[in-house]
Scaffold this motif. Structure first.
Motif, PDB file in Angstrom:
ATOM      1  N   ALA A   1      -7.530   4.177  -3.320  1.00 47.89           N
ATOM      2  CA  ALA A   1      -8.000   2.872  -2.854  1.00 47.89           C
ATOM      3  C   ALA A   1      -9.298   2.985  -2.067  1.00 47.89           C
ATOM      4  CB  ALA A   1      -6.925   2.214  -2.001  1.00 47.89           C
ATOM      5  N   GLU A   2      -9.530   4.145  -1.462  1.00 51.62           N
ATOM      6  CA  GLU A   2     -10.802   4.346  -0.764  1.00 51.62           C
ATOM      7  C   GLU A   2     -11.935   4.481  -1.767  1.00 51.62           C
ATOM      8  OE1 GLU A   2     -11.076   7.580   2.125  1.00 51.62           O
ATOM      9  OE2 GLU A   2      -9.203   6.816   2.989  1.00 51.62           O
ATOM     10  N   ILE A   3     -11.664   5.199  -2.845  1.00 54.16           N
ATOM     11  CA  ILE A   3     -12.706   5.444  -3.844  1.00 54.16           C
ATOM     12  C   ILE A   3     -12.933   4.212  -4.714  1.00 54.16           C
ATOM     13  CG2 ILE A   3     -13.271   6.791  -5.915  1.00 54.16           C
ATOM     14  CD1 ILE A   3     -11.885   9.169  -4.549  1.00 54.16           C
ATOM     15  N   CYS A   4     -11.867   3.545  -5.110  1.00 49.94           N
ATOM     16  CA  CYS A   4     -11.999   2.412  -6.024  1.00 49.94           C
ATOM     17  C   CYS A   4     -11.094   1.249  -5.594  1.00 49.94           C
ATOM     18  CB  CYS A   4     -11.666   2.853  -7.444  1.00 49.94           C
ATOM     19  SG  CYS A   4     -12.067   1.615  -8.683  1.00 49.94           S
ATOM     20  N   PRO A   5     -11.479   0.582  -4.504  1.00 52.47           N
ATOM     21  CA  PRO A   5     -10.643  -0.507  -3.971  1.00 52.47           C
ATOM     22  C   PRO A   5     -10.557  -1.711  -4.904  1.00 52.47           C
ATOM     23  CG  PRO A   5     -12.736  -0.365  -2.775  1.00 52.47           C
ATOM     24  CD  PRO A   5     -12.671   0.831  -3.693  1.00 52.47           C
ATOM     25  N   GLU A   6     -11.511  -1.796  -5.857  1.00 56.63           N
ATOM     26  CA  GLU A   6     -11.468  -2.919  -6.804  1.00 56.63           C
ATOM     27  C   GLU A   6     -10.245  -2.804  -7.718  1.00 56.63           C
ATOM     28  OE1 GLU A   6     -13.941  -0.756  -6.466  1.00 56.63           O
ATOM     29  OE2 GLU A   6     -15.828  -1.796  -6.094  1.00 56.63           O
ATOM     30  N   VAL A   7      -9.801  -1.584  -7.961  1.00 54.02           N
ATOM     31  CA  VAL A   7      -8.678  -1.371  -8.886  1.00 54.02           C
ATOM     32  C   VAL A   7      -7.394  -1.034  -8.131  1.00 54.02           C
ATOM     33  CG1 VAL A   7      -7.784   0.124 -10.729  1.00 54.02           C
ATOM     34  CG2 VAL A   7     -10.159  -0.687 -10.819  1.00 54.02           C
ATOM     35  N   TYR A   8      -7.482  -0.091  -7.206  1.00 57.65           N
ATOM     36  CA  TYR A   8      -6.277   0.397  -6.533  1.00 57.65           C
ATOM     37  C   TYR A   8      -6.080  -0.301  -5.204  1.00 57.65           C
ATOM     38  CZ  TYR A   8      -7.259   4.025  -9.932  1.00 57.65           C
ATOM     39  OH  TYR A   8      -7.565   4.682 -11.083  1.00 57.65           O
ATOM     40  N   LYS A   9      -4.937  -0.940  -5.060  1.00 56.07           N
ATOM     41  CA  LYS A   9      -4.582  -1.599  -3.804  1.00 56.07           C
ATOM     42  C   LYS A   9      -3.396  -0.863  -3.211  1.00 56.07           C
ATOM     43  CE  LYS A   9      -7.046  -5.033  -5.660  1.00 56.07           C
ATOM     44  NZ  LYS A   9      -8.324  -5.538  -5.221  1.00 56.07           N
ATOM     45  N   LEU A  10      -3.198  -1.070  -1.920  1.00 57.63           N
ATOM     46  CA  LEU A  10      -2.050  -0.451  -1.259  1.00 57.63           C
ATOM     47  C   LEU A  10      -1.141  -1.540  -0.722  1.00 57.63           C
ATOM     48  CD1 LEU A  10      -3.863   2.374   0.755  1.00 57.63           C
ATOM     49  CD2 LEU A  10      -2.867   2.517  -1.538  1.00 57.63           C
ATOM     50  N   ASP A  11       0.157  -1.397  -0.912  1.00 63.35           N
ATOM     51  CA  ASP A  11       1.092  -2.385  -0.369  1.00 63.35           C
ATOM     52  C   ASP A  11       1.339  -2.099   1.113  1.00 63.35           C
ATOM     53  OD1 ASP A  11       2.991  -0.379  -0.102  1.00 63.35           O
ATOM     54  OD2 ASP A  11       4.167  -1.009  -1.847  1.00 63.35           O
ATOM     55  N   GLU A  12       2.246  -2.856   1.701  1.00 67.13           N
ATOM     56  CA  GLU A  12       2.446  -2.730   3.153  1.00 67.13           C
ATOM     57  C   GLU A  12       2.979  -1.358   3.554  1.00 67.13           C
ATOM     58  OE1 GLU A  12       6.075  -4.903   1.512  1.00 67.13           O
ATOM     59  OE2 GLU A  12       3.927  -4.841   1.143  1.00 67.13           O
ATOM     60  N   ASN A  13       3.519  -0.629   2.579  1.00 65.19           N
ATOM     61  CA  ASN A  13       3.984   0.729   2.852  1.00 65.19           C
ATOM     62  C   ASN A  13       2.948   1.788   2.492  1.00 65.19           C
ATOM     63  OD1 ASN A  13       6.622  -0.094   3.719  1.00 65.19           O
ATOM     64  ND2 ASN A  13       7.077  -0.538   1.583  1.00 65.19           N
ATOM     65  N   GLY A  14       1.770   1.327   2.080  1.00 66.41           N
ATOM     66  CA  GLY A  14       0.708   2.263   1.730  1.00 66.41           C
ATOM     67  C   GLY A  14       0.847   2.824   0.333  1.00 66.41           C
ATOM     68  N   ILE A  15       1.730   2.217  -0.460  1.00 63.42           N
ATOM     69  CA  ILE A  15       1.946   2.703  -1.833  1.00 63.42           C
ATOM     70  C   ILE A  15       1.046   1.909  -2.780  1.00 63.42           C
ATOM     71  CG2 ILE A  15       3.645   2.968  -3.675  1.00 63.42           C
ATOM     72  CD1 ILE A  15       4.019   4.861  -1.240  1.00 63.42           C
ATOM     73  N   VAL A  16       0.521   2.629  -3.757  1.00 66.31           N
ATOM     74  CA  VAL A  16      -0.489   2.044  -4.632  1.00 66.31           C
ATOM     75  C   VAL A  16       0.099   0.982  -5.569  1.00 66.31           C
ATOM     76  CG1 VAL A  16      -0.255   3.719  -6.531  1.00 66.31           C
ATOM     77  CG2 VAL A  16      -2.489   2.672  -6.049  1.00 66.31           C
ATOM     78  N   PHE A  17      -0.708  -0.042  -5.854  1.00 65.16           N
ATOM     79  CA  PHE A  17      -0.406  -0.969  -6.939  1.00 65.16           C
ATOM     80  C   PHE A  17      -1.725  -1.493  -7.494  1.00 65.16           C
ATOM     81  CE2 PHE A  17      -1.333  -5.245  -5.291  1.00 65.16           C
ATOM     82  CZ  PHE A  17      -1.392  -5.026  -3.916  1.00 65.16           C
ATOM     83  N   VAL A  18      -1.647  -2.074  -8.683  1.00 65.38           N
ATOM     84  CA  VAL A  18      -2.840  -2.685  -9.278  1.00 65.38           C
ATOM     85  C   VAL A  18      -2.508  -4.136  -9.621  1.00 65.38           C
ATOM     86  CG1 VAL A  18      -3.841  -0.554 -10.181  1.00 65.38           C
ATOM     87  CG2 VAL A  18      -2.196  -1.805 -11.577  1.00 65.38           C
ATOM     88  N   ASP A  19      -3.495  -5.009  -9.506  1.00 65.73           N
ATOM     89  CA  ASP A  19      -3.295  -6.408  -9.899  1.00 65.73           C
ATOM     90  C   ASP A  19      -3.178  -6.512 -11.412  1.00 65.73           C
ATOM     91  OD1 ASP A  19      -3.341  -7.453  -7.309  1.00 65.73           O
ATOM     92  OD2 ASP A  19      -5.530  -7.516  -7.297  1.00 65.73           O
ATOM     93  N   ASP A  20      -3.902  -5.640 -12.100  1.00 65.08           N
ATOM     94  CA  ASP A  20      -3.935  -5.669 -13.559  1.00 65.08           C
ATOM     95  C   ASP A  20      -4.115  -4.227 -14.015  1.00 65.08           C
ATOM     96  OD1 ASP A  20      -4.398  -6.025 -16.236  1.00 65.08           O
ATOM     97  OD2 ASP A  20      -5.994  -7.506 -15.975  1.00 65.08           O
ATOM     98  N   VAL A  21      -3.292  -3.771 -14.941  1.00 66.44           N
ATOM     99  CA  VAL A  21      -3.413  -2.366 -15.366  1.00 66.44           C
ATOM    100  C   VAL A  21      -4.691  -2.122 -16.153  1.00 66.44           C
ATOM    101  CG1 VAL A  21      -0.937  -1.867 -15.349  1.00 66.44           C
ATOM    102  CG2 VAL A  21      -2.020  -2.727 -17.458  1.00 66.44           C
ATOM    103  N   ILE A  22      -5.272  -3.167 -16.716  1.00 68.41           N
ATOM    104  CA  ILE A  22      -6.514  -2.992 -17.463  1.00 68.41           C
ATOM    105  C   ILE A  22      -7.672  -2.793 -16.484  1.00 68.41           C
ATOM    106  CG2 ILE A  22      -8.134  -4.051 -19.092  1.00 68.41           C
ATOM    107  CD1 ILE A  22      -5.432  -3.316 -20.342  1.00 68.41           C
ATOM    108  N   VAL A  23      -8.416  -1.705 -16.693  1.00 64.41           N
ATOM    109  CA  VAL A  23      -9.555  -1.420 -15.817  1.00 64.41           C
ATOM    110  C   VAL A  23     -10.701  -2.380 -16.157  1.00 64.41           C
ATOM    111  CG1 VAL A  23     -11.249   0.325 -15.145  1.00 64.41           C
ATOM    112  CG2 VAL A  23      -8.889   1.006 -15.680  1.00 64.41           C
ATOM    113  N   PRO A  24     -11.203  -3.124 -15.164  1.00 58.90           N
ATOM    114  CA  PRO A  24     -12.304  -4.049 -15.433  1.00 58.90           C
ATOM    115  C   PRO A  24     -13.534  -3.312 -15.962  1.00 58.90           C
ATOM    116  CG  PRO A  24     -11.386  -4.449 -13.257  1.00 58.90           C
ATOM    117  CD  PRO A  24     -10.775  -3.164 -13.761  1.00 58.90           C
TER     118      PRO A  24
END
Ligand code: SF4
Length: 70
Positions: free
Chosen positions: A21-44
């Motif tokens: 998420a530090e390198i690519c915050p546009e794609v990788y988000k972190l939930d409240e537990n700091g675990i990664v998720f993406v809004d959309d699996v397709i890379v913009p």
């Protein structure tokens, strides 16, 4: 660029380092537990290289970038 890419997350492997998420915050988000998720699996479009960089930087190897058709 040939075809679209998608993110595959190995969720149990994610330990919440947040480097992706530090390198690519546009794609990788972190939930409240700091675990990664993406809004959309397709890379913009235009973020392919950064998304790959973020995936490669994951110490847990929890992220893979694959062709979207797979
Ligand atoms: S870098 Fe890896 S371990 Fe860290 S939050 Fe991202 S996917 Fe999870």
């Amino acid at each position: 660029m040939s075809g679209r890419l998608k993110v595959v997350i190995d969720l149990p492997a994610c330990c919440g380092y947040g480097i992706c998420a530090e390198i690519c915050p546009e794609v990788y988000k972190l939930d409240e537990n700091g675990i990664v998720f993406v809004d959309d699996v397709i890379v913009p479009e235009g973020l392919e290289a950064t998304a790959k960089e973020g995936a490669d930087a994951c110490p847990q190897n929890a992220l893979k970038i694959v062709p979207a058709g797979e």
